[in-house]
Design an enzyme around this catalytic site. Structure first.
Site, PDB file in Angstrom:
ATOM      1  N   TYR A   1     -36.016  25.817 -43.300  1.00 57.46           N
ATOM      2  CA  TYR A   1     -34.356  26.164 -43.124  1.00 57.46           C
ATOM      3  C   TYR A   1     -34.345  25.951 -41.572  1.00 57.46           C
ATOM      4  O   TYR A   1     -33.474  25.304 -40.853  1.00 57.46           O
ATOM      5  CB  TYR A   1     -33.994  27.047 -43.602  1.00 57.46           C
ATOM      6  CG  TYR A   1     -32.527  27.507 -43.410  1.00 57.46           C
ATOM      7  CD1 TYR A   1     -31.412  26.836 -44.225  1.00 57.46           C
ATOM      8  CD2 TYR A   1     -32.162  28.240 -42.528  1.00 57.46           C
ATOM      9  CE1 TYR A   1     -30.106  27.095 -43.806  1.00 57.46           C
ATOM     10  CE2 TYR A   1     -30.716  28.682 -42.027  1.00 57.46           C
ATOM     11  CZ  TYR A   1     -29.917  28.004 -42.885  1.00 57.46           C
ATOM     12  OH  TYR A   1     -28.533  28.338 -42.606  1.00 57.46           O
TER      13      TYR A   1
ATOM     14  N   SER B   1     -17.155  23.349 -52.013  1.00 57.14           N
ATOM     15  CA  SER B   1     -16.623  24.043 -53.010  1.00 57.14           C
ATOM     16  C   SER B   1     -16.888  25.281 -53.169  1.00 57.14           C
ATOM     17  O   SER B   1     -16.306  26.178 -53.957  1.00 57.14           O
ATOM     18  CB  SER B   1     -17.411  23.216 -54.359  1.00 57.14           C
ATOM     19  OG  SER B   1     -18.897  24.015 -54.220  1.00 57.14           O
TER      20      SER B   1
ATOM     21  N   SER C   1     -26.678  26.867 -37.588  1.00 49.97           N
ATOM     22  CA  SER C   1     -26.955  28.161 -37.617  1.00 49.97           C
ATOM     23  C   SER C   1     -27.558  28.825 -36.602  1.00 49.97           C
ATOM     24  O   SER C   1     -28.203  28.099 -35.482  1.00 49.97           O
ATOM     25  CB  SER C   1     -27.941  28.408 -39.013  1.00 49.97           C
ATOM     26  OG  SER C   1     -28.439  29.840 -39.027  1.00 49.97           O
TER      27      SER C   1
HETATM   28  P1  NAP Z   1     -23.054  28.061 -50.640  1.00 45.97           P
HETATM   29  O1  NAP Z   1     -22.117  29.299 -50.513  1.00 45.97           O
HETATM   30  O2  NAP Z   1     -24.384  28.233 -51.161  1.00 45.97           O
HETATM   31  O3  NAP Z   1     -22.347  26.798 -50.647  1.00 45.97           O
HETATM   32  C1  NAP Z   1     -23.048  25.518 -50.563  1.00 45.97           C
HETATM   33  C2  NAP Z   1     -22.181  24.261 -50.710  1.00 45.97           C
HETATM   34  O4  NAP Z   1     -23.092  23.314 -50.400  1.00 45.97           O
HETATM   35  C3  NAP Z   1     -21.727  24.363 -52.128  1.00 45.97           C
HETATM   36  O5  NAP Z   1     -20.337  23.817 -51.916  1.00 45.97           O
HETATM   37  C4  NAP Z   1     -22.939  23.355 -52.727  1.00 45.97           C
HETATM   38  O6  NAP Z   1     -22.185  22.744 -53.790  1.00 45.97           O
HETATM   39  C5  NAP Z   1     -23.146  22.497 -51.699  1.00 45.97           C
HETATM   40  N1  NAP Z   1     -24.093  21.384 -51.696  1.00 45.97           N
HETATM   41  C6  NAP Z   1     -25.602  22.038 -51.772  1.00 45.97           C
HETATM   42  N2  NAP Z   1     -26.398  20.926 -51.897  1.00 45.97           N
HETATM   43  C7  NAP Z   1     -25.567  19.949 -51.627  1.00 45.97           C
HETATM   44  C8  NAP Z   1     -25.779  18.580 -51.717  1.00 45.97           C
HETATM   45  N3  NAP Z   1     -27.190  18.004 -51.992  1.00 45.97           N
HETATM   46  N4  NAP Z   1     -24.809  17.638 -51.571  1.00 45.97           N
HETATM   47  C9  NAP Z   1     -23.606  18.028 -51.613  1.00 45.97           C
HETATM   48  N5  NAP Z   1     -23.187  19.412 -51.570  1.00 45.97           N
HETATM   49  C10 NAP Z   1     -24.233  20.293 -51.565  1.00 45.97           C
HETATM   50  O7  NAP Z   1     -23.853  28.060 -49.019  1.00 45.97           O
HETATM   51  P2  NAP Z   1     -22.935  28.506 -47.630  1.00 45.97           P
HETATM   52  O8  NAP Z   1     -23.495  29.856 -47.257  1.00 45.97           O
HETATM   53  O9  NAP Z   1     -21.385  28.268 -47.416  1.00 45.97           O
HETATM   54  O10 NAP Z   1     -23.670  27.701 -46.431  1.00 45.97           O
HETATM   55  C11 NAP Z   1     -22.815  26.611 -46.009  1.00 45.97           C
HETATM   56  C12 NAP Z   1     -23.579  25.924 -44.846  1.00 45.97           C
HETATM   57  O11 NAP Z   1     -23.566  26.949 -43.708  1.00 45.97           O
HETATM   58  C13 NAP Z   1     -25.035  25.539 -44.900  1.00 45.97           C
HETATM   59  O12 NAP Z   1     -25.254  24.540 -43.993  1.00 45.97           O
HETATM   60  C14 NAP Z   1     -25.902  26.742 -44.239  1.00 45.97           C
HETATM   61  O13 NAP Z   1     -26.823  26.437 -43.741  1.00 45.97           O
HETATM   62  C15 NAP Z   1     -24.969  27.079 -43.105  1.00 45.97           C
HETATM   63  N6  NAP Z   1     -24.872  28.586 -42.796  1.00 45.97           N
HETATM   64  C16 NAP Z   1     -24.653  29.643 -43.613  1.00 45.97           C
HETATM   65  C17 NAP Z   1     -24.716  30.952 -43.266  1.00 45.97           C
HETATM   66  C18 NAP Z   1     -24.480  31.982 -44.098  1.00 45.97           C
HETATM   67  O14 NAP Z   1     -24.624  33.158 -43.798  1.00 45.97           O
HETATM   68  N7  NAP Z   1     -23.916  31.784 -45.311  1.00 45.97           N
HETATM   69  C19 NAP Z   1     -25.278  31.141 -42.180  1.00 45.97           C
HETATM   70  C20 NAP Z   1     -25.526  30.011 -41.134  1.00 45.97           C
HETATM   71  C21 NAP Z   1     -25.456  28.738 -41.397  1.00 45.97           C
HETATM   72  P3  NAP Z   1     -23.137  22.136 -55.169  1.00 45.97           P
HETATM   73  O15 NAP Z   1     -24.120  23.042 -55.453  1.00 45.97           O
HETATM   74  O16 NAP Z   1     -22.003  21.831 -56.062  1.00 45.97           O
HETATM   75  O17 NAP Z   1     -23.613  20.503 -54.487  1.00 45.97           O
END
Ligand code: NAP
Length: 259
Positions: free
Chosen positions: A157, A16, A143
């Site tokens: 994490y 989302s 990550s």
């Molecule tokens: P984000 O913007 O916070 O989005 C997180 C998404 O995960 C939302 O759609 C949220 O929707 C969903 N979510 C959270 N808990 C959930 C659950 N229990 N069940 C189902 N859906 C769930 O996060 P993001 O930055 O895009 O990160 C996404 C992934 O990339 C993660 O695994 C993160 O560790 C990884 N990552 C991110 C970065 C970065 O720089 N952003 C870097 C390295 C890795 P709801 O809250 O509605 O459930």
């Protein structure tokens, strides 16, 4: 554009917002049919509507990755809506910050349950359906934090992100007999709603520490995931792609400044 993704049935957990939404945008752009999954249905529906408006076939489903019955219902919904399941992007994750001395056992469990157990549960629920695909693919969002680098406040994490890769290296052997590949993308710092919550100072200093001098876009990760899901990557399994603008490479601030 990989023609092999056209018409494929794709699930993106955490679709989302952020990286998951970027992945969905890229897959839909390749002609795939995508199911966005998140706990908040309204957010998932809004994202699906947004992506559908740009030409993709994208739907929404509410499910929590920490609950096996939710994951089974999610997999069934993709099969019912799209006639099968070809690709799972196990992407949902959270990154609350707390240093060891302040971290509660409950906070530790919450992060492990969402990021690591959630990856297992999503994969467990999808494998029975992916087995029937001619192009079964699992792409895990790990990550750089954990597998190769560290950041104070993210021990829980980091453990999940390194744990996902340990899980992957055995899962890919178990699932090879079904022709299912399991790979991971390892993002650096990507501009998402979740990352924005860390504040302006974090974003500014982080961008300055990256050789390409910008945070990544969600589509940067989407393109890597789409490659790993494509037919062109059919012989790649148990591997990782770091997408970080070179962030992990400079040995010191001087190494970065003297370039
Ligand atoms: P984000 O913007 O916070 O989005 C997180 C998404 O995960 C939302 O759609 C949220 O929707 C969903 N979510 C959270 N808990 C959930 C659950 N229990 N069940 C189902 N859906 C769930 O996060 P993001 O930055 O895009 O990160 C996404 C992934 O990339 C993660 O695994 C993160 O560790 C990884 N990552 C991110 C970065 C970065 O720089 N952003 C870097 C390295 C890795 P709801 O809250 O509605 O459930």
């Amino acid at each position: 554009m990989s023609a092999s993704l056209k018409g494929k049935s794709v699930i993106v957990t955490g679709g989302s917002k952020g990286i998951g939404k970027g992945m969905a945008r890229v897959f839909a752009g390749h002609g795939a049919r995508v199911l966005l999954v998140a706990r908040n249905l309204k957010d998932a529906e809004a994202a699906a509507q947004d992506l559908s408006a740009s030409g993709g076939t994208v739907g929404a489903f509410a499910a929590d990755v920490t609950t096996l019955s939710d994951m089974e219902a999610m997999a069934k919904a993709a099969v019912d809506r799209h006639g099968g399941l070809d690709v799972l992007c196990a992407n949902a994750g959270i990154f609350p910050q707390a240093k060891i001395e302040e971290m509660s056992p409950e906070s530790w469990d919450h992060v492990i349950n969402t990021n690591l157990k959630g990856t297992f549960l999503a994969i467990k629920a999808c494998v029975p359906h992916l087995k029937h695909s001619s192009q079964g693919r699992i792409v895990i969002t790990s990550s750089i934090t954990g597998p190769v680098s560290g950041y104070p406040g993210w021990t829980h994490y980091a453990a999940t992100k390194a744990g996902q890769l340990g899980f992957m290296r055995t899962a890919c052997i178990e699932l090879a007999k079904y022709g299912i590949t399991v790979n991971a993308v390892m993002p650096g710092n990507i501009m998402t709603e979740g990352l924005q919550g860390l504040g302006e100072e974090y974003l500014r200093t982080m961008a300055a520490s990256i050789p390409l001098k910008r945070l990544g876009s969600v589509e940067d990760i989407g393109h890597a995931a789409a490659f790993l899901a494509s037919n062109e990557a059919a012989y790649i399994t148990g591997q990782t792609i770091i997408v970080d603008g070179g962030q992990i490479l400079p040995e010191s601030l001087e190494a970065l400044a003297s370039a």
